[in-house]
Write a protein that holds these residues in place. Structure first.
Motif, PDB file in Angstrom:
ATOM      1  N   ALA A   1     -30.246  52.669  -4.239  1.00  0.00           N
ATOM      2  CA  ALA A   1     -31.479  53.355  -4.632  1.00  0.00           C
ATOM      3  C   ALA A   1     -32.246  53.838  -3.409  1.00  0.00           C
ATOM      4  N   LEU A   2     -32.117  53.098  -2.306  1.00  0.00           N
ATOM      5  CA  LEU A   2     -32.832  53.474  -1.085  1.00  0.00           C
ATOM      6  C   LEU A   2     -32.395  54.856  -0.607  1.00  0.00           C
ATOM      7  N   ARG A   3     -31.115  55.168  -0.774  1.00  0.00           N
ATOM      8  CA  ARG A   3     -30.599  56.466  -0.326  1.00  0.00           C
ATOM      9  C   ARG A   3     -31.315  57.611  -1.025  1.00  0.00           C
ATOM     10  N   PHE A   4     -31.547  57.484  -2.320  1.00  0.00           N
ATOM     11  CA  PHE A   4     -32.176  58.567  -3.070  1.00  0.00           C
ATOM     12  C   PHE A   4     -33.669  58.673  -2.763  1.00  0.00           C
ATOM     13  N   VAL A   5     -34.297  57.537  -2.476  1.00  0.00           N
ATOM     14  CA  VAL A   5     -35.717  57.576  -2.090  1.00  0.00           C
ATOM     15  C   VAL A   5     -35.872  58.209  -0.710  1.00  0.00           C
ATOM     16  N   VAL A   6     -35.020  57.806   0.230  1.00  0.00           N
ATOM     17  CA  VAL A   6     -35.050  58.399   1.577  1.00  0.00           C
ATOM     18  C   VAL A   6     -34.782  59.895   1.488  1.00  0.00           C
ATOM     19  N   LEU A   7     -33.825  60.278   0.648  1.00  0.00           N
ATOM     20  CA  LEU A   7     -33.499  61.696   0.482  1.00  0.00           C
ATOM     21  C   LEU A   7     -34.683  62.468  -0.085  1.00  0.00           C
ATOM     22  N   PHE A   8     -35.363  61.896  -1.077  1.00  0.00           N
ATOM     23  CA  PHE A   8     -36.524  62.575  -1.673  1.00  0.00           C
ATOM     24  C   PHE A   8     -37.649  62.735  -0.654  1.00  0.00           C
ATOM     25  N   ILE A   9     -37.926  61.670   0.097  1.00  0.00           N
ATOM     26  CA  ILE A   9     -38.984  61.749   1.099  1.00  0.00           C
ATOM     27  C   ILE A   9     -38.631  62.791   2.158  1.00  0.00           C
TER      28      ILE A   9
ATOM     29  N   ILE B   1     -35.736  69.952  -4.953  1.00  0.00           N
ATOM     30  CA  ILE B   1     -36.456  71.168  -4.557  1.00  0.00           C
ATOM     31  C   ILE B   1     -37.116  71.818  -5.770  1.00  0.00           C
ATOM     32  N   VAL B   2     -36.369  71.922  -6.880  1.00  0.00           N
ATOM     33  CA  VAL B   2     -36.910  72.529  -8.102  1.00  0.00           C
ATOM     34  C   VAL B   2     -38.053  71.683  -8.650  1.00  0.00           C
ATOM     35  N   ALA B   3     -37.849  70.363  -8.713  1.00  0.00           N
ATOM     36  CA  ALA B   3     -38.876  69.477  -9.258  1.00  0.00           C
ATOM     37  C   ALA B   3     -40.148  69.516  -8.417  1.00  0.00           C
ATOM     38  N   ILE B   4     -39.995  69.483  -7.104  1.00  0.00           N
ATOM     39  CA  ILE B   4     -41.163  69.515  -6.224  1.00  0.00           C
ATOM     40  C   ILE B   4     -41.893  70.846  -6.358  1.00  0.00           C
ATOM     41  N   ALA B   5     -41.138  71.947  -6.452  1.00  0.00           N
ATOM     42  CA  ALA B   5     -41.766  73.268  -6.592  1.00  0.00           C
ATOM     43  C   ALA B   5     -42.578  73.348  -7.881  1.00  0.00           C
ATOM     44  N   LEU B   6     -42.049  72.800  -8.965  1.00  0.00           N
ATOM     45  CA  LEU B   6     -42.778  72.830 -10.239  1.00  0.00           C
ATOM     46  C   LEU B   6     -43.997  71.916 -10.200  1.00  0.00           C
ATOM     47  N   LEU B   7     -43.796  70.692  -9.744  1.00  0.00           N
ATOM     48  CA  LEU B   7     -44.904  69.734  -9.725  1.00  0.00           C
ATOM     49  C   LEU B   7     -45.983  70.143  -8.737  1.00  0.00           C
TER      50      LEU B   7
ATOM     51  N   LYS C   1     -21.155  66.720  -2.882  1.00  0.00           N
ATOM     52  CA  LYS C   1     -21.587  67.677  -3.902  1.00  0.00           C
ATOM     53  C   LYS C   1     -22.702  67.087  -4.755  1.00  0.00           C
ATOM     54  N   VAL C   2     -22.569  65.810  -5.082  1.00  0.00           N
ATOM     55  CA  VAL C   2     -23.628  65.139  -5.849  1.00  0.00           C
ATOM     56  C   VAL C   2     -24.926  65.109  -5.049  1.00  0.00           C
ATOM     57  N   THR C   3     -24.818  64.783  -3.761  1.00  0.00           N
ATOM     58  CA  THR C   3     -26.012  64.743  -2.905  1.00  0.00           C
ATOM     59  C   THR C   3     -26.675  66.105  -2.809  1.00  0.00           C
ATOM     60  N   LEU C   4     -25.870  67.157  -2.628  1.00  0.00           N
ATOM     61  CA  LEU C   4     -26.425  68.515  -2.563  1.00  0.00           C
ATOM     62  C   LEU C   4     -27.069  68.897  -3.890  1.00  0.00           C
ATOM     63  N   GLY C   5     -26.452  68.484  -4.996  1.00  0.00           N
ATOM     64  CA  GLY C   5     -27.053  68.753  -6.305  1.00  0.00           C
ATOM     65  C   GLY C   5     -28.382  68.049  -6.474  1.00  0.00           C
ATOM     66  N   ILE C   6     -28.465  66.814  -5.978  1.00  0.00           N
ATOM     67  CA  ILE C   6     -29.725  66.072  -6.044  1.00  0.00           C
ATOM     68  C   ILE C   6     -30.791  66.745  -5.186  1.00  0.00           C
ATOM     69  N   ILE C   7     -30.400  67.217  -4.008  1.00  0.00           N
ATOM     70  CA  ILE C   7     -31.354  67.940  -3.149  1.00  0.00           C
ATOM     71  C   ILE C   7     -31.881  69.180  -3.866  1.00  0.00           C
ATOM     72  N   ALA C   8     -30.977  69.921  -4.517  1.00  0.00           N
ATOM     73  CA  ALA C   8     -31.404  71.113  -5.262  1.00  0.00           C
ATOM     74  C   ALA C   8     -32.360  70.728  -6.393  1.00  0.00           C
TER      75      ALA C   8
ATOM     76  N   ALA D   1     -31.992  72.763   7.128  1.00  0.00           N
ATOM     77  CA  ALA D   1     -30.613  73.224   7.005  1.00  0.00           C
ATOM     78  C   ALA D   1     -29.700  72.459   7.960  1.00  0.00           C
ATOM     79  N   CYS D   2     -30.159  72.230   9.182  1.00  0.00           N
ATOM     80  CA  CYS D   2     -29.364  71.484  10.155  1.00  0.00           C
ATOM     81  C   CYS D   2     -29.142  70.046   9.690  1.00  0.00           C
ATOM     82  N   GLY D   3     -30.159  69.445   9.078  1.00  0.00           N
ATOM     83  CA  GLY D   3     -30.006  68.090   8.569  1.00  0.00           C
ATOM     84  C   GLY D   3     -28.953  68.002   7.483  1.00  0.00           C
ATOM     85  N   MET D   4     -28.908  69.001   6.613  1.00  0.00           N
ATOM     86  CA  MET D   4     -27.915  69.014   5.542  1.00  0.00           C
ATOM     87  C   MET D   4     -26.508  69.220   6.082  1.00  0.00           C
TER      88      MET D   4
END
Length: 282
Positions: free
Chosen positions: A192-200, A56-62, A46-53, A253-256
């Motif tokens: 920290a690597l997990r969150f960077v890989v997830l962001f990329i 997505i919002v941050a990237i859309a704004l930036l 749930k935390v990972t899905l929240g971070i993905i969300a 979606a398949c990756g998630m």
């Protein structure tokens, strides 16, 4: 003397098969229950899905806000490198030769190729980068998987660096990305690597979709992979852009879903496992 009971041949076959049917039914029921259990979302997921969300919002704004959009510029160059790598690797796999790769400071890139199958190499930029993004998103659900993914990404970058060794921006982008991944290995056992890989991963998946929409659907840029594909194989660039965007979103979606099914470990379990798999910590 007990009476003889005649059982029809078809009935006998059903009776003899009954134990096997029962076992098959039990196995099927177990598989259904297992699949349901695997796709249940625990607290860590749930935390990972929240971070993905949030990503997505941050990237859309930036992506769209003036001035602050430059915050994403290094990551845009990074996923453009993925895009060009997709062209290059499919060219090689289909018998072609890659002459060079170069990145443009204005958020563009080009791969000079000779030979290969254009029907594969042309869509491989968008679809290849989105597939890489989906795999990184999948790996971002687990620390150890992120370690493995970062090694694979490093290998891809080295190939890209080889093909783009005459372009300073390509060299700088690749070295900076590799340096970031290496540095994250040494922070809290690579947590920290997990969150960077997830962001990329999220960035790479969304970049394919937004770049297609931006260039083909909204601005209708004349020169693009989709326009060249349409000229050679029919259809319109907008049509192919929509199709490739849908495929890219499907990859993400398949990756998630695969990440949820494959990595049910809690956050504490992940940290414990990470301390024994190529352990590193400052």
């Amino acid at each position: 003397m007990a009476p003889t009971i005649l059982v029809p041949t078809q009935a006998r076959s059903w009776l003899s098969a009954a134990p096997h049917v029962a076992r098959l039914s039990a196995t099927t029921s177990s598989a259904v229950l297992l699949s349901r259990r695997d796709l249940s979302v625990n607290d860590a997921q749930k935390v990972t899905l929240g971070i993905i969300a949030a990503y997505i919002v941050a990237i859309a704004l930036l992506w769209n806000l003036p001035y602050v959009r430059w915050v994403l510029w290094p990551f845009k160059m990074l996923v453009i490198a993925f895009h060009e790598f997709g062209h290059a690797i499919t060219c090689v796999l289909t018998g072609g030769h890659v002459k060079s790769i170069s990145l443009d400071p204005r958020e563009g890139g080009v791969t000079h190729m000779q030979g290969g199958r254009n029907a594969v190499t042309l869509p491989a930029g968008y679809l290849g980068s989105s597939l890489i993004g989906a795999l990184l998103t999948f790996a971002g659900f687990n620390i150890n998987a992120s370690k493995i993914a970062s090694i694979a990404v490093g290998a891809c970058f080295l190939l890209t660096l080889w093909w783009g060794r005459r372009d300073w921006l390509t060299i700088g982008t690749v070295l900076a990305a590799v340096g970031l991944l290496v540095a994250c290995w040494f922070i809290a056992h690579a947590e920290a690597l997990r969150f960077v890989v997830l962001f990329i991963g999220v960035m790479s998946s969304l970049y394919s979709v937004w770049d297609i929409c931006d260039d083909l659907i909204l601005r209708k840029v004349n020169s693009s992979d989709a326009s060249v594909f349409a000229q050679r194989y029919g259809g319109s660039s907008q049509c192919w852009g929509v199709i490739w965007s849908i495929i890219s979103l499907g990859f993400m979606a398949c990756g998630m879903v695969a990440g949820i099914a494959a990595f049910p470990q809690s956050a504490a379990q992940q940290r414990e496992d990470s301390q024994h798999f190529i352990p590193t910590k400052f």
